[in-house]
Design an enzyme around this catalytic site. Structure first.
Site, PDB file in Angstrom:
ATOM      1  N   GLY A   1       0.778  -1.219   0.000  1.00 48.38           N
ATOM      2  CA  GLY A   1       0.000   0.000   0.000  1.00 48.38           C
ATOM      3  C   GLY A   1       0.814   1.275   0.000  1.00 48.38           C
ATOM      4  N   SER A   2       0.538   2.138   0.930  1.00 49.72           N
ATOM      5  CA  SER A   2       0.930   3.535   0.827  1.00 49.72           C
ATOM      6  C   SER A   2       2.434   3.786   0.880  1.00 49.72           C
ATOM      7  CB  SER A   2       0.276   4.325   1.945  1.00 49.72           C
ATOM      8  OG  SER A   2       0.719   5.646   1.899  1.00 49.72           O
ATOM      9  N   SER A   3       2.829   4.851   0.204  1.00 47.35           N
ATOM     10  CA  SER A   3       4.228   5.250   0.189  1.00 47.35           C
ATOM     11  C   SER A   3       4.598   6.073   1.423  1.00 47.35           C
ATOM     12  CB  SER A   3       4.525   6.030  -1.090  1.00 47.35           C
ATOM     13  OG  SER A   3       3.470   6.887  -1.421  1.00 47.35           O
TER      14      SER A   3
ATOM     15  N   THR B   1       4.715   4.725   4.378  1.00 46.81           N
ATOM     16  CA  THR B   1       5.267   3.734   5.304  1.00 46.81           C
ATOM     17  C   THR B   1       6.555   4.189   5.989  1.00 46.81           C
ATOM     18  OG1 THR B   1       4.320   1.972   3.973  1.00 46.81           O
ATOM     19  CG2 THR B   1       6.142   1.362   5.413  1.00 46.81           C
TER      20      THR B   1
END
Lengths: 144, 408
Positions: A64-66, A68
């Site tokens: 998922g998201s960058s 992190t």
């Protein structure tokens, strides 16, 4: 007591130990981990409600998201980060947070991946585990 | 990993501490992932831009770099902020958040960033072209720019984007390489006519594909050529939410997939998955955490609405007004809002009581004061994150129903 060692690919050098926190499910740190407390908050995750602070956190991979890396960096600032991270395959997204944490807060989180045996099958949550990574080699050690 | 003399000197600190720090992050990253050398990049989209995203630690990192005199070497756009810079007072944003967001903004602007404040820079006069090497953050933007435009970026983590902008370099690995851009798993649409798909349907499709493909490059066969840019945006946001997906191919639609053979680089798919009506219904139903559309608020614009979507919303809102105790918030960027204003669309939306909000995202927005327990959305990304981030109950609906559920 028997010592068991699993060789891994070293991604970020350091030595750390702690109780293992193990999951077979990928995790997304953004929205899935609260850096202020270290609690896992991801919807439907089998570890929801558990705390990663000071653990050797064993999970297959991130997703998922960058954002992190920022979550990991903030968790280091707040003192809630895992002691070490073990993945089947680590995403660059996660390692960057740890690299900058080392630069900004002088705190090392060793990261290893590609273990020779699946640690998710071998290690149980709560077991004491040491992660040791240098430039050239890495391993997870557990007492059984 | 090979470094040029100049790169080696940067790493040794000859261009100052900020460049040295940025280089050491990039070199470490490159070594870990087997990069053979650095490549020049031509554009950066920085995801490390919002206070609620990067927190105090991220703010301290940006300020440290700016203080050390770092400057962005290539055109660098900024992702969302935690506030609407012009209207934050209306939304009861905590003073601490405003102050810290302004500090982050100041650090980025000092380094030369373009204050775009959007998760969809590719819809805002972007100059990024097919085949260019770039370094982008924000998962929906990465999936879109790799797949739909055909520029090349890895899934830049927060701060990697900043390091790339400071040096104009990235280590060459993963999606910068031809081999890594080949499709791996084939998704065949079965008995579905996607000409009638809504954005929510494309979001559900993307969410399914991302979940199954995980970290492999998915290839879709059977999507109609009528798919719009905004629908590809909805798909991009969803596919990169459920999986570690930075690139997908759609046969005869995206530029590296003129046909199935090209999409797979002449190789065979490792797996073939069928997606039909059952899968579509199942994914759509899985997003809703409540029965029946009784939302307090409908959220549109995840990712940020384009001017075309604002126009559509204005059309759907014709002769309607917000119902009592209901909200409709539409998230967009300055560039779309300015055009909407010139076209008279903005005024029509505002007249209904709906709010058009710029620069930011509902998920990073202070909502406690609004007593919003229940949301309607047509975004898979919003439906995925809202329960974890805001403890919201979710109704996943098409945008028409989203609007109808809070207006009369």
């Amino acid at each position: 007591m028997k010592l068991s060692r699993i060789l891994c690919n070293p991604l970020l050098s350091g030595v750390a130990s702690g109780p293992a926190l193990v999951t077979s499910q990928p995790i997304c740190f953004w929205g899935g981990l609260d850096p202020k407390t270290g609690t896992i908050t991801e919807r439907d995750h089998e570890l929801k409600g558990q705390n990663v602070a000071g653990t050797v956190f064993v999970f297959p991979t991130g997703k998922g998201s960058s954002t992190t890396s920022a979550i990991l960096l903030e968790s280091v600032r707040c003192g809630t980060a895992p002691a070490a991270i073990v993945n089947l395959k680590t995403e660059p997204i996660l390692v960057i947070g740890a690299i900058i944490a080392e630069k900004l807060y002088d705190r090392v989180i060793p990261i290893v991946d590609t273990p020779e045996r699946d640690p998710i099958k071998v290690i149980k949550s709560g077991e004491w585990v040491e992660v040791n990574a240098s430039e050239t080699q890495g391993w997870i050690q557990l007492r059984k | 990993m090979f470094l040029t003399t100049e790169e080696e000197q940067s790493l040794q600190g000859e261009q100052g501490e900020a460049v040295q720090l940025a280089m050491s992050v990039l070199v470490k990253l490159g070594k870990m992932y087997g990069a053979d050398r650095m490549i020049r990049i031509e554009n950066v989209h920085v995801d490390a831009s919002s206070y609620y995203g990067i927190s105090d630690a991220g703010m301290e990192f940006c300020e440290k770099l700016a203080e050390e005199g770092a400057a962005y070497k290539v055109p660098t756009t900024l992702c969302i902020a935690s506030i609407d810079f012009e209207r934050h007072a209306e939304f009861d944003v905590a003073q601490e958040c405003v102050e810290k967001q302004l500090r982050i903004s100041e650090a980025h602007l000092k380094m030369g960033a373009i204050p775009s404040w959007t998760c969809t820079p590719y819809q805002c006069d972007s100059s990024v072209r097919f085949g260019q090497n770039i370094a982008w953050g924000e998962s929906n933007a990465i999936a879109f720019v790799n797949s739909v435009i055909g520029a090349r970026t890895i899934r830049c983590a927060d701060f990697v984007d900043i390091c790339a902008a400071i040096t104009g370099l990235m280590p060459r690995f993963d999606l910068y390489l031809d081999d890594e851009r080949k499709g791996s798993v084939l998704f065949k649409l079965d008995n579905l006519d996607t000409r009638y798909f809504t954005s929510a349907d494309y979001a559900a499709l993307g969410y399914y594909v991302g979940g199954v493909a995980d970290s492999r490059v998915p290839v879709l066969q059977g999507v109609s050529k009528t798919v719009s840019v905004d629908q590809l945006k909805a798909f991009s946001a969803a596919v990169s939410t459920s999986g570690s997906i930075g690139l997908f191919h759609m046969c005869e639609i995206t530029p590296e997939a003129k046909n199935l053979d090209e999409a797979f680089g002449g190789e065979k798919p490792s797996e073939t998955v069928v997606f039909g009506q059952d899968e579509l219904s199942e994914v759509r139903n899985s997003f809703s955490t409540q029965d029946g559309p009784e939302p307090d608020i409908a959220i549109l614009g995840c990712p940020h609405y384009s001017v075309e979507e604002l126009r559509e919303a204005a059309h759907l809102l014709k002769n309607r007004r917000l119902a009592a105790n209901k909200q409709l918030w539409i998230f967009t960027n300055r560039c779309a809002q300015e055009r909407a204003e010139q076209m008279g669309i903005l005024e029509k939306i505002n007249e209904t009581g709906a709010k058009v909000i710029c620069d930011t995202c509902f998920l990073l927005f202070p909502t406690a004061a609004w007593e919003l327990g229940s949301i309607a959305t047509d975004s898979a990304k919003m439906a995925h994150y809202a329960p974890g981030l805001g403890k919201f109950r979710v109704s996943f609906l098409d945008k028409v129903q989203c609007i109808e559920s809070v207006t009369k």
